[in-house]
Structures are given as C-alpha cells and as structure tokens.
Scaffold this motif. Structure first.
Motif, PDB file in Angstrom:
ATOM      1  N   VAL A 108      63.848   2.457  -4.003  1.00  0.00           N
ATOM      2  CA  VAL A 108      65.231   2.165  -3.600  1.00  0.00           C
ATOM      3  C   VAL A 108      65.595   2.978  -2.364  1.00  0.00           C
ATOM      4  O   VAL A 108      66.175   2.455  -1.402  1.00  0.00           O
ATOM      5  CB  VAL A 108      66.213   2.463  -4.766  1.00  0.00           C
ATOM      6  CG1 VAL A 108      67.649   2.514  -4.267  1.00  0.00           C
ATOM      7  CG2 VAL A 108      66.073   1.411  -5.861  1.00  0.00           C
ATOM      8  N   ALA A 109      65.244   4.267  -2.371  1.00  0.00           N
ATOM      9  CA  ALA A 109      65.568   5.133  -1.226  1.00  0.00           C
ATOM     10  C   ALA A 109      64.872   4.628   0.039  1.00  0.00           C
ATOM     11  O   ALA A 109      65.451   4.613   1.125  1.00  0.00           O
ATOM     12  CB  ALA A 109      65.161   6.570  -1.523  1.00  0.00           C
ATOM     13  N   ARG A 110      63.612   4.198  -0.108  1.00  0.00           N
ATOM     14  CA  ARG A 110      62.868   3.729   1.071  1.00  0.00           C
ATOM     15  C   ARG A 110      63.457   2.449   1.636  1.00  0.00           C
ATOM     16  O   ARG A 110      63.401   2.205   2.839  1.00  0.00           O
ATOM     17  CB  ARG A 110      61.400   3.468   0.697  1.00  0.00           C
ATOM     18  CG  ARG A 110      60.622   4.761   0.572  1.00  0.00           C
ATOM     19  CD  ARG A 110      59.186   4.487   0.194  1.00  0.00           C
ATOM     20  NE  ARG A 110      58.440   5.744   0.146  1.00  0.00           N
ATOM     21  CZ  ARG A 110      57.257   5.872  -0.430  1.00  0.00           C
ATOM     22  NH1 ARG A 110      56.670   4.834  -0.993  1.00  0.00           N
ATOM     23  NH2 ARG A 110      56.648   7.031  -0.441  1.00  0.00           N
ATOM     24  N   GLN A 111      64.011   1.623   0.767  1.00  0.00           N
ATOM     25  CA  GLN A 111      64.566   0.360   1.236  1.00  0.00           C
ATOM     26  C   GLN A 111      65.819   0.548   2.078  1.00  0.00           C
ATOM     27  O   GLN A 111      66.234  -0.370   2.783  1.00  0.00           O
ATOM     28  CB  GLN A 111      64.838  -0.572   0.046  1.00  0.00           C
ATOM     29  CG  GLN A 111      63.549  -1.105  -0.553  1.00  0.00           C
ATOM     30  CD  GLN A 111      63.783  -1.974  -1.775  1.00  0.00           C
ATOM     31  OE1 GLN A 111      64.003  -3.163  -1.665  1.00  0.00           O
ATOM     32  NE2 GLN A 111      63.748  -1.375  -2.942  1.00  0.00           N
ATOM     33  N   VAL A 112      66.425   1.742   2.001  1.00  0.00           N
ATOM     34  CA  VAL A 112      67.600   2.011   2.835  1.00  0.00           C
ATOM     35  C   VAL A 112      67.237   1.835   4.306  1.00  0.00           C
ATOM     36  O   VAL A 112      68.047   1.341   5.097  1.00  0.00           O
ATOM     37  CB  VAL A 112      68.159   3.428   2.577  1.00  0.00           C
ATOM     38  CG1 VAL A 112      69.220   3.791   3.618  1.00  0.00           C
ATOM     39  CG2 VAL A 112      68.753   3.511   1.177  1.00  0.00           C
ATOM     40  N   ALA A 113      65.997   2.179   4.661  1.00  0.00           N
ATOM     41  CA  ALA A 113      65.579   2.070   6.063  1.00  0.00           C
ATOM     42  C   ALA A 113      65.767   0.651   6.585  1.00  0.00           C
ATOM     43  O   ALA A 113      66.282   0.445   7.674  1.00  0.00           O
ATOM     44  CB  ALA A 113      64.124   2.508   6.213  1.00  0.00           C
TER      45      ALA A 113
END
Lengths: 222, 222
Positions: free
Chosen positions: A200-205
């Motif tokens: 989820v955190a990586r998809q913020v990019a």
C-alpha cells in the motif's frame, strides 16, 4: 486552487488513511486479545470488520462517482484504479486482523500462543502496527519516496517469520502440535499484513505520479 | 449488434477466463510437483506466475482504456470496477498456486506431504481445480446464477480443511512438527484458492447486471 478531480481524489485518499487507522487498531486489539486470551476484545475485532469492509465499498462508490463526474483522462484514471487496489489490500489487512482474533476466540479461555513464542509474536505485531501507521502517514503526506524507509521493518518481519519456523520445529518446542499449527498461521497472518502495508505504501508513488510502469516493478504480496 | 462498450467488456471477460485457465493449470501442476516431489515442475509454476500477473496488469490497462474511450455511465462503470476486483482475486489464486510449488521446492527431494495426509490433499486439489474451472465457465457463459452450484464443493472444501486439522493434532500423526506446519499452510492455500474461485464466480452476477448491492451481501474471502 485544487481542481474538482483532485478534491474528489483527496476524499478517497482520506478514506484510505482512515482504513489504515482502523486496520492498525484492529490488529493491535486482536494481538492483545490473543496474548491475554480476552474473548470480548476478540469478538469486538471480529464484529467490527464489517466497518472496514464498508469503507472499502464506499471507496469503490466514490471512485465510480469521480470517474462519472470528472471523466478523468488516462493518467488520472490510472490513479483512481490504483486507489481501488489500495483499498482492496487494506480490506484484506482487516481480514487478517480478524483471523488473529478468531484464533484467540477459538482457544479461549486458553492462550493460543505458548510462552516460548510470545516474544516473537509481540515483535511481529509491533512491526505490523508500525508498518500500517507509516503507510497511513505516507498516504496522508503524498510521500512518493516514503516507502523506501519501510524496508528495514519489512526485512525484520521476514527474519522473525523464519525464526518462528525454526522455533516451531526445534526439539525444545513445548507447545505441542496444536499450538504449532496456531502459531504457524498467526505468523503468516502478521507477515502478510506487513506485506500488504508495504505494498500500500509503495503504491502511493503512482497514486501521486500516475506512473503505471512503477507498479509492474513493485508487485503485490500473495 | 453489440455496442463498443460491450465489445471492450467482452475482451476483458475473455482475459478473465484466460486467467482462470492459467491459475487452474498452475494449481494442478503445483499439486503434482508437491505429491511427486518434482523440482522442475515446481520451478516452472514459480517462474510462470509472472504471466498471470501480466494478464492482470493488462486487464487494468484495458479497463482504463475502456473507461477513457467509452466513458461509461454509473452502472457500466461499476461493472468495470467489478472486473478489476475479479482480476485481483485471480492474481492472488496464481500466487497461492506458486506458494504450493514453493513448499514442494523447499522440501525437495523429500515429499512435503506425509502419506497419511496425501488423500486429503488430493481431494482438496481436485475441488480447487474444479471450482476454478467452473468459475471460468460461469464467466464465459455470463451465467448469473451459476455460482449457486458451487456451494456443495465449497462446503466440501471447508470440511476437508477441518478434517486436516483433526488429523494433524491426532496422536496418530506420523509426520512430525515440520510436516504438520507444511500441511497446515498447504491446506490453507487450497482453501483460500477455493474461496477466491467462489468469490470470482459470484461476482459474475453483478459483472452482468451491474447490481452493486449484490456485492455487499456476497463479501470477499480473506
């Protein structure tokens, strides 16, 4: 001034942050229920999972409304699809917290986790909760590079997961087979929860940049 | 004559059917690799999972193109979002087949499943493969009520899952703790694969009708 598309997207983003808060709280309470054999707390987590599912449904609906009203073009559309995937991951994290609570309920009034495995479970739970809190901050701050900082915790979780299996098959394991089974599944729940938080955190990019290609490199946890 | 929206939707639907075929084949080969301790077969399943992930990415992209070009209205948009969720579930089923293959690889040249548990694993694998094949037929035929017929297999899978845990904690269990851990995780992989297959089949109802409310009653597996 923000345009209508980004205002609507901010509302979806706020709901994603709210989901991180709720699934973090659910996992925290589920872990306490597990370690203290607290039936009421476990049942609360199980009952409240519908709230998390409902927010995910709301995000689906907000996305549909946003697309219908703003008719975003290609990059913006990809951003909306990304938000849908993030909501999916967060819903699954809620389910994993519910699974932990269900193990606690199944073994009540006994404790599912034998004393030998307590410290590792506590560490896994702490990392899981920290990762989802950081994911929430990263979404809220639109912090494109924030996910890089999660590597250390993610690696530590994988190490704890391996350590747990070593402990379970060691001849000094005092918990018996039933406990070994419970702890095997619990360790998997925490590890997958952490994987989803990192995803989820990586998809913020690409939620922020709309760079679809980034996603193909990142992948999703199983 | 079909309009452009439904023609594009048919292409997405075809890709979903292709995913059911690929994940069914992956689970079938992973199970053979597991039971025969066939390293090459296991590695093939692990390597080929990227193909399944790629189709899911293609479906995301097709959905974005469809929305951008056809600008579908509310109900049709919900149908597209549903297709995205189905692709997500199918990708996860591919991951679960990969997990089964990884257990086979981990224990090679030994067999991960002790003889005692073989029959139950074989039954679980057969049901898992049958469910995903049926899900594929249901998508291909746009069979709104087809998912009802999956209940019996789904119940049978849950029964086998419970039976396996009874076997594992029985004092007659001959596999030791390491095997108990392997079989615990394997049983969970098959059971979740089946849950996802049923979920995918059920979503056909609102893929076809666009009735969003149906979804809230159905829910998704954890």
């Amino acid at each position: 001034m923000r345009d209508a598309f980004h205002e609507d997207l901010d509302k979806i983003s706020d709901s994603l942050v709210e989901m991180t808060r709720l699934v973090g709280s659910a996992m925290s309470r589920a872990t306490t229920a597990l370690l203290d054999s607290d039936l009421g707390l476990a049942e609360g987590v199980i009952e409240n999972d519908v709230q998390i599912d409902a927010i995910r449904d709301d995000i689906d609906e907000m996305a549909v409304q946003l697309i219908a009203q703003q008719q975003p073009v290609a990059t913006d559309l990809r951003i909306v699809v990304t938000a849908l995937h993030m909501a999916s991951s967060l819903e699954r994290m809620g389910d994993l917290a519910e699974h932990v609570a269900k193990v606690a309920r199944l073994r009540y009034p006994h404790k599912a986790v034998p004393p030998q495995a307590n410290a590792t479970i506590v560490e896994m739970a702490q990392i899981a909760e920290r990762l989802v809190a950081q994911a929430g901050s990263i979404i809220a701050a639109k912090d494109v590079d924030g996910a890089e900082a999660l590597h250390a915790d993610d690696d530590e979780m994988d190490r704890l997961h391996r350590d747990m299996f070593v402990l379970l098959v060691d001849e000094g394991w005092e918990g018996g087979t039933e406990s070994a089974i419970d702890v095997t599944l619990l360790a998997r729940y925490f590890e997958r929860f952490a994987d989803h938080a990192v995803s989820v955190a990586r998809q913020v990019a690409y939620l922020v940049t709309g760079e679809w290609e980034h996603k193909r490199r990142v992948g999703a946890p199983a």
